[in-house]
Design a protein around this motif. Sequence first.
Motif, PDB file in Angstrom:
ATOM      1  N   TYR A  56      40.956 -20.140  55.127  1.00 51.98           N
ATOM      2  CA  TYR A  56      40.637 -21.497  54.675  1.00 51.98           C
ATOM      3  C   TYR A  56      41.228 -21.762  53.292  1.00 51.98           C
ATOM      4  O   TYR A  56      41.709 -22.860  53.002  1.00 51.98           O
ATOM      5  CB  TYR A  56      39.125 -21.712  54.632  1.00 51.98           C
ATOM      6  CG  TYR A  56      38.472 -21.832  55.991  1.00 51.98           C
ATOM      7  CD1 TYR A  56      38.860 -22.821  56.895  1.00 51.98           C
ATOM      8  CD2 TYR A  56      37.457 -20.968  56.358  1.00 51.98           C
ATOM      9  CE1 TYR A  56      38.263 -22.937  58.139  1.00 51.98           C
ATOM     10  CE2 TYR A  56      36.848 -21.067  57.605  1.00 51.98           C
ATOM     11  CZ  TYR A  56      37.247 -22.044  58.486  1.00 51.98           C
ATOM     12  OH  TYR A  56      36.649 -22.163  59.709  1.00 51.98           O
ATOM     13  N   ALA A  57      41.165 -20.749  52.424  1.00 49.36           N
ATOM     14  CA  ALA A  57      41.718 -20.896  51.075  1.00 49.36           C
ATOM     15  C   ALA A  57      43.213 -21.172  51.145  1.00 49.36           C
ATOM     16  O   ALA A  57      43.723 -22.067  50.448  1.00 49.36           O
ATOM     17  CB  ALA A  57      41.443 -19.636  50.256  1.00 49.36           C
ATOM     18  N   ILE A  58      43.929 -20.427  51.968  1.00 46.41           N
ATOM     19  CA  ILE A  58      45.377 -20.623  52.095  1.00 46.41           C
ATOM     20  C   ILE A  58      45.692 -22.035  52.572  1.00 46.41           C
ATOM     21  O   ILE A  58      46.616 -22.692  52.083  1.00 46.41           O
ATOM     22  CB  ILE A  58      45.971 -19.563  53.044  1.00 46.41           C
ATOM     23  CG1 ILE A  58      45.980 -18.187  52.340  1.00 46.41           C
ATOM     24  CG2 ILE A  58      47.377 -19.954  53.495  1.00 46.41           C
ATOM     25  CD1 ILE A  58      46.310 -17.031  53.253  1.00 46.41           C
ATOM     26  N   GLU A  59      44.899 -22.521  53.518  1.00 45.96           N
ATOM     27  CA  GLU A  59      45.108 -23.881  54.024  1.00 45.96           C
ATOM     28  C   GLU A  59      44.931 -24.909  52.904  1.00 45.96           C
ATOM     29  O   GLU A  59      45.726 -25.841  52.764  1.00 45.96           O
ATOM     30  CB  GLU A  59      44.129 -24.156  55.161  1.00 45.96           C
ATOM     31  CG  GLU A  59      44.336 -25.500  55.835  1.00 45.96           C
ATOM     32  CD  GLU A  59      43.411 -25.705  57.018  1.00 45.96           C
ATOM     33  OE1 GLU A  59      43.254 -26.865  57.449  1.00 45.96           O
ATOM     34  OE2 GLU A  59      42.838 -24.710  57.518  1.00 45.96           O
ATOM     35  N   ASP A  60      43.891 -24.725  52.086  1.00 46.93           N
ATOM     36  CA  ASP A  60      43.649 -25.671  50.996  1.00 46.93           C
ATOM     37  C   ASP A  60      44.717 -25.570  49.916  1.00 46.93           C
ATOM     38  O   ASP A  60      45.188 -26.594  49.393  1.00 46.93           O
ATOM     39  CB  ASP A  60      42.270 -25.434  50.380  1.00 46.93           C
ATOM     40  CG  ASP A  60      41.176 -26.242  51.073  1.00 46.93           C
ATOM     41  OD1 ASP A  60      41.494 -27.009  52.000  1.00 46.93           O
ATOM     42  OD2 ASP A  60      39.998 -26.094  50.689  1.00 46.93           O
TER      43      ASP A  60
ATOM     44  N   SER B 250      45.315 -14.976  47.949  1.00 49.05           N
ATOM     45  CA  SER B 250      44.712 -14.903  49.284  1.00 49.05           C
ATOM     46  C   SER B 250      45.649 -14.233  50.279  1.00 49.05           C
ATOM     47  O   SER B 250      45.212 -13.475  51.155  1.00 49.05           O
ATOM     48  CB  SER B 250      44.325 -16.307  49.765  1.00 49.05           C
ATOM     49  OG  SER B 250      43.136 -16.737  49.118  1.00 49.05           O
ATOM     50  N   TYR B 251      46.954 -14.489  50.148  1.00 48.61           N
ATOM     51  CA  TYR B 251      47.908 -13.757  50.987  1.00 48.61           C
ATOM     52  C   TYR B 251      47.790 -12.254  50.730  1.00 48.61           C
ATOM     53  O   TYR B 251      47.813 -11.445  51.660  1.00 48.61           O
ATOM     54  CB  TYR B 251      49.340 -14.213  50.693  1.00 48.61           C
ATOM     55  CG  TYR B 251      49.796 -15.451  51.414  1.00 48.61           C
ATOM     56  CD1 TYR B 251      49.545 -15.628  52.775  1.00 48.61           C
ATOM     57  CD2 TYR B 251      50.531 -16.439  50.749  1.00 48.61           C
ATOM     58  CE1 TYR B 251      49.990 -16.770  53.442  1.00 48.61           C
ATOM     59  CE2 TYR B 251      50.981 -17.572  51.412  1.00 48.61           C
ATOM     60  CZ  TYR B 251      50.707 -17.735  52.757  1.00 48.61           C
ATOM     61  OH  TYR B 251      51.148 -18.850  53.421  1.00 48.61           O
ATOM     62  N   LEU B 252      47.661 -11.884  49.468  1.00 46.35           N
ATOM     63  CA  LEU B 252      47.554 -10.467  49.117  1.00 46.35           C
ATOM     64  C   LEU B 252      46.295  -9.864  49.724  1.00 46.35           C
ATOM     65  O   LEU B 252      46.315  -8.742  50.237  1.00 46.35           O
ATOM     66  CB  LEU B 252      47.543 -10.318  47.598  1.00 46.35           C
ATOM     67  CG  LEU B 252      47.809  -8.918  47.036  1.00 46.35           C
ATOM     68  CD1 LEU B 252      49.164  -8.390  47.504  1.00 46.35           C
ATOM     69  CD2 LEU B 252      47.756  -8.953  45.511  1.00 46.35           C
ATOM     70  N   ALA B 253      45.197 -10.618  49.683  1.00 44.41           N
ATOM     71  CA  ALA B 253      43.946 -10.132  50.261  1.00 44.41           C
ATOM     72  C   ALA B 253      44.057  -9.933  51.764  1.00 44.41           C
ATOM     73  O   ALA B 253      43.376  -9.074  52.342  1.00 44.41           O
ATOM     74  CB  ALA B 253      42.809 -11.109  49.947  1.00 44.41           C
ATOM     75  N   MET B 254      44.942 -10.730  52.394  1.00 47.35           N
ATOM     76  CA  MET B 254      45.155 -10.618  53.841  1.00 47.35           C
ATOM     77  C   MET B 254      46.312  -9.675  54.167  1.00 47.35           C
ATOM     78  O   MET B 254      46.784  -9.634  55.295  1.00 47.35           O
ATOM     79  CB  MET B 254      45.397 -12.010  54.433  1.00 47.35           C
ATOM     80  CG  MET B 254      44.200 -12.937  54.291  1.00 47.35           C
ATOM     81  SD  MET B 254      44.447 -14.566  55.051  1.00 47.35           S
ATOM     82  CE  MET B 254      44.332 -14.147  56.798  1.00 47.35           C
ATOM     83  N   LYS B 255      46.767  -8.940  53.135  1.00 44.00           N
ATOM     84  CA  LYS B 255      47.822  -7.928  53.287  1.00 44.00           C
ATOM     85  C   LYS B 255      49.158  -8.535  53.728  1.00 44.00           C
ATOM     86  O   LYS B 255      49.960  -7.885  54.392  1.00 44.00           O
ATOM     87  CB  LYS B 255      47.382  -6.819  54.249  1.00 44.00           C
ATOM     88  CG  LYS B 255      46.094  -6.118  53.798  1.00 44.00           C
ATOM     89  CD  LYS B 255      45.789  -4.910  54.624  1.00 44.00           C
ATOM     90  CE  LYS B 255      44.454  -4.289  54.246  1.00 44.00           C
ATOM     91  NZ  LYS B 255      44.330  -4.002  52.792  1.00 44.00           N
TER      92      LYS B 255
END
Length: 278
Positions: A184-188, A209-214
């Motif tokens: 959701y953060a990436i979308e915003d 957030s990309y980093l958190a999602m690897k």
Amino acid sequence: MGALSERRAARYGFSTAAILLGGLVLASCQSGPAVDLANVDVAQASTENISSLTQVVSANPQDPEAYNVRGSAYGRGGRYQQALKDFDTAISLNPNFYQAYANRALIYRFMGDQNKAMADYNRALQINPSYDAAYIGRGNVYRQAGRTQEAFNDFQKAIQLDTTDARAYHNRGLIYQGQGQHAYAIEDFSTAISLAPDASEPYNGRGLSYLAMKQEDNAFADFNMAIKLDAKNAEAWTNQALIYEQRGEKAKAAKSYREAVRLKPTYQPAKDGLSRTQ
């Protein structure tokens, strides 16, 4: 991971919503759009421009919009006491001038008086419950106070009102990010970027957030873009360095950490990273 502040919102070119003060000087009437301090470019706070605005005020001493416009210019120039005086006058001339309440609230926020800021945002929304800028401003006051759900509700309300202000999406994205809801953060953050492509901070936020999602490559690209857009963004330099460090490129990591420390000597993540890699 700071919020995209109103000062930087103007600096980073939210030009689609910006109102040129010169145009308002020529059409300074209540029937036209009232200026929103958050959308005034810093360049409009020049001494020359304020001088011309003062001439408008002198020629129209009963026009609340004239004071609101000059107050916005004072605010952008960091002349907060003069700004407050002009917004006070605008409100005394027109007690329902909701834009002036929201502008005065922003000055109070810059000055650290969150209680007065909250009162003015509440008054602006009481007058006009559909004023998106006041929801965004009040949401930032809530978020600063740790009242995350109330902040989220205000950013959400601004978005439901079809705001084109990227701050609403960026700040809601920060809340999603803090909750670990990175998709959701990436979308915003992506929406914020589409609304304000010259702003550095949404790229930095999305990169985290990309980093958190690897998704390291996407994160690295976003941190690089954040630096390209704002070479003074110490957080972005630190995040870029972190990826270099993870890739084993210690010399490059140290160089980026060093730049972050130069820009923000008290930023602990950069100081720690530099200690690890130099």
